[in-house]
Design a protein around this motif. Structure first.
Motif, PDB file in Angstrom:
ATOM      1  N   PRO B 154       0.827  -1.212   0.000  1.00  0.00           N
ATOM      2  CA  PRO B 154       0.000   0.000   0.000  1.00  0.00           C
ATOM      3  C   PRO B 154       0.861   1.262   0.000  1.00  0.00           C
ATOM      4  O   PRO B 154       0.367   2.360  -0.192  1.00  0.00           O
ATOM      5  N   ILE B 155       2.161   1.097   0.237  1.00  0.00           N
ATOM      6  CA  ILE B 155       3.046   2.262   0.257  1.00  0.00           C
ATOM      7  C   ILE B 155       3.510   2.525  -1.166  1.00  0.00           C
ATOM      8  O   ILE B 155       4.131   1.670  -1.800  1.00  0.00           O
ATOM      9  N   THR B 156       3.185   3.701  -1.672  1.00  0.00           N
ATOM     10  CA  THR B 156       3.433   4.021  -3.072  1.00  0.00           C
ATOM     11  C   THR B 156       4.856   3.689  -3.505  1.00  0.00           C
ATOM     12  O   THR B 156       5.069   3.072  -4.539  1.00  0.00           O
ATOM     13  N   ILE B 157       5.839   4.117  -2.684  1.00  0.00           N
ATOM     14  CA  ILE B 157       7.223   3.973  -3.144  1.00  0.00           C
ATOM     15  C   ILE B 157       7.675   2.515  -3.219  1.00  0.00           C
ATOM     16  O   ILE B 157       8.710   2.224  -3.782  1.00  0.00           O
ATOM     17  N   TYR B 158       6.930   1.590  -2.628  1.00  0.00           N
ATOM     18  CA  TYR B 158       7.296   0.176  -2.691  1.00  0.00           C
ATOM     19  C   TYR B 158       6.359  -0.615  -3.606  1.00  0.00           C
ATOM     20  O   TYR B 158       6.360  -1.834  -3.590  1.00  0.00           O
ATOM     21  N   ARG B 159       5.521   0.082  -4.362  1.00  0.00           N
ATOM     22  CA  ARG B 159       4.507  -0.640  -5.135  1.00  0.00           C
ATOM     23  C   ARG B 159       5.029  -1.051  -6.512  1.00  0.00           C
ATOM     24  O   ARG B 159       5.733  -0.289  -7.159  1.00  0.00           O
ATOM     25  N   GLY B 160       4.655  -2.254  -6.927  1.00  0.00           N
ATOM     26  CA  GLY B 160       5.108  -2.734  -8.228  1.00  0.00           C
ATOM     27  C   GLY B 160       6.591  -3.051  -8.154  1.00  0.00           C
ATOM     28  O   GLY B 160       7.117  -3.467  -7.124  1.00  0.00           O
ATOM     29  N   LEU B 161       7.246  -2.791  -9.258  1.00  0.00           N
ATOM     30  CA  LEU B 161       8.688  -2.941  -9.308  1.00  0.00           C
ATOM     31  C   LEU B 161       9.271  -1.645  -8.735  1.00  0.00           C
ATOM     32  O   LEU B 161       8.926  -0.561  -9.194  1.00  0.00           O
ATOM     33  N   PHE B 162      10.140  -1.747  -7.727  1.00  0.00           N
ATOM     34  CA  PHE B 162      10.595  -0.496  -7.113  1.00  0.00           C
ATOM     35  C   PHE B 162      12.103  -0.466  -6.883  1.00  0.00           C
ATOM     36  O   PHE B 162      12.752  -1.514  -6.795  1.00  0.00           O
ATOM     37  N   PHE B 163      12.612   0.727  -6.808  1.00  0.00           N
ATOM     38  CA  PHE B 163      14.006   0.939  -6.432  1.00  0.00           C
ATOM     39  C   PHE B 163      14.046   2.148  -5.508  1.00  0.00           C
ATOM     40  O   PHE B 163      13.492   3.187  -5.825  1.00  0.00           O
ATOM     41  N   ASN B 164      14.667   1.992  -4.346  1.00  0.00           N
ATOM     42  CA  ASN B 164      14.729   3.110  -3.400  1.00  0.00           C
ATOM     43  C   ASN B 164      16.126   3.286  -2.833  1.00  0.00           C
ATOM     44  O   ASN B 164      16.862   2.333  -2.630  1.00  0.00           O
ATOM     45  N   LEU B 165      16.428   4.547  -2.552  1.00  0.00           N
ATOM     46  CA  LEU B 165      17.719   4.922  -1.998  1.00  0.00           C
ATOM     47  C   LEU B 165      17.445   5.828  -0.809  1.00  0.00           C
ATOM     48  O   LEU B 165      16.610   6.728  -0.893  1.00  0.00           O
ATOM     49  N   GLY B 166      18.089   5.576   0.319  1.00  0.00           N
ATOM     50  CA  GLY B 166      17.840   6.443   1.468  1.00  0.00           C
ATOM     51  C   GLY B 166      18.785   6.140   2.617  1.00  0.00           C
ATOM     52  O   GLY B 166      19.662   5.276   2.512  1.00  0.00           O
ATOM     53  N   PHE B 167      18.588   6.848   3.714  1.00  0.00           N
ATOM     54  CA  PHE B 167      19.417   6.633   4.893  1.00  0.00           C
ATOM     55  C   PHE B 167      18.716   5.683   5.863  1.00  0.00           C
ATOM     56  O   PHE B 167      17.495   5.645   5.935  1.00  0.00           O
ATOM     57  N   GLN B 168      19.520   4.940   6.614  1.00  0.00           N
ATOM     58  CA  GLN B 168      18.974   4.110   7.677  1.00  0.00           C
ATOM     59  C   GLN B 168      19.733   4.437   8.962  1.00  0.00           C
ATOM     60  O   GLN B 168      20.961   4.471   8.969  1.00  0.00           O
ATOM     61  N   ILE B 169      18.976   4.692  10.021  1.00  0.00           N
ATOM     62  CA  ILE B 169      19.592   5.004  11.313  1.00  0.00           C
ATOM     63  C   ILE B 169      19.734   3.729  12.137  1.00  0.00           C
ATOM     64  O   ILE B 169      18.774   2.980  12.296  1.00  0.00           O
ATOM     65  N   PHE B 170      20.940   3.492  12.648  1.00  0.00           N
ATOM     66  CA  PHE B 170      21.196   2.330  13.508  1.00  0.00           C
ATOM     67  C   PHE B 170      21.446   2.820  14.926  1.00  0.00           C
ATOM     68  O   PHE B 170      22.247   3.728  15.141  1.00  0.00           O
ATOM     69  N   LEU B 171      20.753   2.248  15.862  1.00  0.00           N
ATOM     70  CA  LEU B 171      21.016   2.561  17.265  1.00  0.00           C
ATOM     71  C   LEU B 171      21.791   1.379  17.825  1.00  0.00           C
ATOM     72  O   LEU B 171      21.328   0.241  17.772  1.00  0.00           O
ATOM     73  N   ASN B 172      22.976   1.700  18.317  1.00  0.00           N
ATOM     74  CA  ASN B 172      23.903   0.648  18.683  1.00  0.00           C
ATOM     75  C   ASN B 172      24.139   0.616  20.190  1.00  0.00           C
ATOM     76  O   ASN B 172      24.860   1.446  20.718  1.00  0.00           O
ATOM     77  N   PRO B 173      23.574  -0.345  20.899  1.00  0.00           N
ATOM     78  CA  PRO B 173      23.737  -0.367  22.347  1.00  0.00           C
ATOM     79  C   PRO B 173      25.188  -0.572  22.774  1.00  0.00           C
ATOM     80  O   PRO B 173      25.557  -0.208  23.873  1.00  0.00           O
ATOM     81  N   ARG B 174      26.009  -1.126  21.884  1.00  0.00           N
ATOM     82  CA  ARG B 174      27.419  -1.326  22.242  1.00  0.00           C
ATOM     83  C   ARG B 174      28.071  -0.006  22.628  1.00  0.00           C
ATOM     84  O   ARG B 174      28.922   0.055  23.482  1.00  0.00           O
TER      85      ARG B 174
END
Lengths: 184, 178
Positions: B154-174
């Motif tokens: 249902p999310i437009t950017i993931y519908r059909g054949l898709f390609f996405n580029l973006g940032f991912q935030i990692f929270l690192n307990p270490r």
């Protein structure tokens, strides 16, 4: 009675002072500064998709530079295009902004202003009249909020804003990314 | 302003070569993202879209993408919600790690329009999607991520054949244990 009243007032003042001090400590007590001159505030995404009857493409980029330890200036760029059986849309925008971070702890109040300008073009499909329209929009937005730094590179930010052109009040929550080398 | 915007690309390239830490996924990390927008005007618009994943091992993450949306207008309102549990499996140990991503979930869309007559549209759907991704760690906390796949999301950017580029935030307990 009167004494009790004053005692109550004083207790209330003490309580307020305590809360205020804790707040200030949260904001200021932290050895390292979270926002530093020379850091970059970045964001952005790009997406492309194609499904039955159409496709879309969108790119957003946001980049700001810390001119001082508290003041960041930058801009956001966006571009989007979509085509379906019944319409075609094209839009692009640019939004310069300035934000000021208060304090240097994990929790920092932030004030921001932005002045977006955008252009959009819409065309209905031939089976739907084929009419087209385009428009320019300019705006002015101001907002205030709080950023909580989850680590050196990411903060969760919440705040209230007002869009003077759309005349609407809004509340946003989101994440903000910070990159660059810090002075140890 | 171009002066401010252009260096982002250069900064990425420089940070790729400068960062020497062991930036890679590890058990116990959280990946977080999403946003919320609330406009409490005459016509209310609320969109809340958090995403989160947790690394249950050094390779495997489980998480969810969800949305709660409500908006009203002069003649009615609409509610759009979805909940999509996701899994990710990472390969390798380097600063650039490929991964497989899959999600399966549901959405509920309700739209009510009242005029001289009342029109109601209520739809419940199942969704599934899968893709291949590549995550490059800019540092311990931030990954630059590209995903390509196929979904009836249902999310437009993931519908059909898709390609996405973006940032991912990692929270690192270490980092906090140090």
């Amino acid at each position: 009675m009167k004494n009790n009243f004053y005692r109550y007032i004083k207790l209330k003042n003490l309580a307020s002072m305590f809360v205020f001090t804790v707040m200030l400590q949260t904001i200021y007590t932290d050895a390292s500064s979270q926002t530093e001159k020379g850091l970059w505030q970045v964001g952005g995404s790009a997406g492309f998709n194609r499904d039955e009857g159409g496709g879309r493409m969108s790119v957003t980029l946001s980049n700001g530079y810390f001119i001082t330890n508290h003041l960041v200036a930058g801009g956001g760029l966006s571009f989007s295009f979509s085509k379906t059986d019944y319409s075609k849309y094209y839009g692009t925008g640019f939004s310069p902004y300035v934000s000021y971070y208060f304090g240097k702890g994990k929790l920092q109040p932030v004030l921001s202003i932005a002045a977006p300008i955008s252009y959009s073009y819409f065309k209905a499909g031939d089976d739907y009249g084929g009419t087209n329209s385009s428009r320019w929009d300019t705006g002015f937005m101001t907002g205030g909020g709080v950023s909580y730094f989850l680590n050196d590179n990411a903060a969760i930010r919440g705040g209230l804003g007002y869009n003077f052109s759309g005349k609407n009040l809004y509340m946003t929550f989101g994440f903000q990314i910070y990159l660059g080398k810090r002075k140890e | 302003m171009i002066k401010l915007l252009l260096p982002s690309l250069i900064l990425f390239l420089v940070s790729f070569s400068l960062t020497i830490s062991q930036a890679q996924v590890s058990k116990g990390q959280w990946m977080v993202g999403g946003y919320a927008y609330i406009s409490p005007e005459k016509y209310i618009n609320i969109q809340i879209s958090p995403t989160a994943s947790y690394m249950i091992s050094n390779k495997f993450a489980i998480g969810a993408i969800m949305n709660l949306g409500f908006s009203n207008h002069e003649n009615g309102y609409s509610i759009n919600t979805y909940f999509i549990p996701t899994v990710r499996y990472y390969f390798g140990k380097s600063r650039t790690q490929p991964f497989l991503l899959a999600g399966f979930g549901f959405s509920q869309y309700l739209s009510v329009y009242k005029d001289s007559y009342e029109y109601k549209f209520n739809e419940f759907s199942f969704y599934a999607g899968a893709g291949l991704g590549l995550s490059h760690f800019v540092n311990d906390n931030i990954g630059l991520e590209a995903i390509a796949g196929y979904s009836n999301s249902p999310i437009t950017i993931y519908r059909g054949l898709f390609f996405n580029l973006g940032f991912q935030i990692f929270l690192n307990p270490r980092k906090h244990e140090e």
